[in-house]
Design a protein around this motif. Structure first.
Motif, PDB file in Angstrom:
ATOM      1  N   UNK A  59      53.691  -3.772   9.535  1.00 36.72           N
ATOM      2  CA  UNK A  59      52.981  -4.226   8.346  1.00 36.72           C
ATOM      3  C   UNK A  59      51.751  -3.346   8.183  1.00 36.72           C
ATOM      4  N   UNK A  60      51.594  -2.773   6.994  1.00 42.79           N
ATOM      5  CA  UNK A  60      50.458  -1.901   6.717  1.00 42.79           C
ATOM      6  C   UNK A  60      49.636  -2.549   5.618  1.00 42.79           C
ATOM      7  N   UNK A  61      48.333  -2.686   5.872  1.00 39.36           N
ATOM      8  CA  UNK A  61      47.410  -3.241   4.883  1.00 39.36           C
ATOM      9  C   UNK A  61      46.387  -2.167   4.537  1.00 39.36           C
ATOM     10  N   UNK A  62      46.208  -1.930   3.249  1.00 46.99           N
ATOM     11  CA  UNK A  62      45.237  -0.942   2.773  1.00 46.99           C
ATOM     12  C   UNK A  62      44.099  -1.672   2.065  1.00 46.99           C
ATOM     13  N   UNK A  63      42.876  -1.388   2.494  1.00 48.34           N
ATOM     14  CA  UNK A  63      41.691  -2.003   1.894  1.00 48.34           C
ATOM     15  C   UNK A  63      40.912  -0.927   1.154  1.00 48.34           C
ATOM     16  N   UNK A  64      40.610  -1.186  -0.114  1.00 47.97           N
ATOM     17  CA  UNK A  64      39.802  -0.268  -0.907  1.00 47.97           C
ATOM     18  C   UNK A  64      38.373  -0.797  -0.950  1.00 47.97           C
ATOM     19  N   UNK A  65      37.420   0.034  -0.506  1.00 49.12           N
ATOM     20  CA  UNK A  65      36.021  -0.372  -0.456  1.00 49.12           C
ATOM     21  C   UNK A  65      35.343  -0.090  -1.794  1.00 49.12           C
ATOM     22  N   UNK A  66      34.123  -0.615  -1.943  1.00 49.95           N
ATOM     23  CA  UNK A  66      33.389  -0.483  -3.201  1.00 49.95           C
ATOM     24  C   UNK A  66      33.077   0.972  -3.543  1.00 49.95           C
ATOM     25  N   UNK A  67      32.926   1.825  -2.529  1.00 50.51           N
ATOM     26  CA  UNK A  67      32.607   3.227  -2.816  1.00 50.51           C
ATOM     27  C   UNK A  67      33.862   4.072  -3.071  1.00 50.51           C
ATOM     28  N   UNK A  68      35.033   3.442  -3.106  1.00 49.76           N
ATOM     29  CA  UNK A  68      36.265   4.165  -3.425  1.00 49.76           C
ATOM     30  C   UNK A  68      37.060   4.626  -2.211  1.00 49.76           C
ATOM     31  N   UNK A  69      36.516   4.494  -1.024  1.00 48.19           N
ATOM     32  CA  UNK A  69      37.257   4.899   0.173  1.00 48.19           C
ATOM     33  C   UNK A  69      38.274   3.819   0.541  1.00 48.19           C
TER      34      UNK A  69
END
Length: 84
Positions: A59-69
């Motif tokens: 299972x892969x989870x991708x989190x996008x942060x407020x600065x775009x990373x």
């Protein structure tokens, strides 16, 4: 291909290799038997490997942060059948 085919080839190969003392038109049945036994063992091993690897997934989870990373995290999930 499954366990049944592997066991059949293994049994047939061992019968030809160990129990038959005959030749058909200069064909060595003992060697044919050992080849069938090896193919049977290979079929059993491949079936066990593919059945075991089908139960493991990722299972892969991708989190996008407020600065775009983005940050990706990966975890293994074992889909074992429930105990009865």
């Amino acid at each position: 291909m499954g366990y049944g085919l592997g066991i059949f080839l293994l049994a047939l190969g061992l019968i030809l290799a160990l129990a038959v003392n005959d030749a058909i038109n200069s064909v060595d049945l003992t060697m044919v038997g050992w080849i069938l036994a090896a193919v049977g063992l290979l079929a059993i091993a491949l079936t066990a490997f593919t059945a075991n690897s089908a139960r493991r997934t990722r299972a892969v989870a991708t989190t996008t942060h407020a600065d775009g990373t983005q940050t990706s995290t990966e975890r293994r999930v074992h889909n074992d059948p429930p105990a009865v």
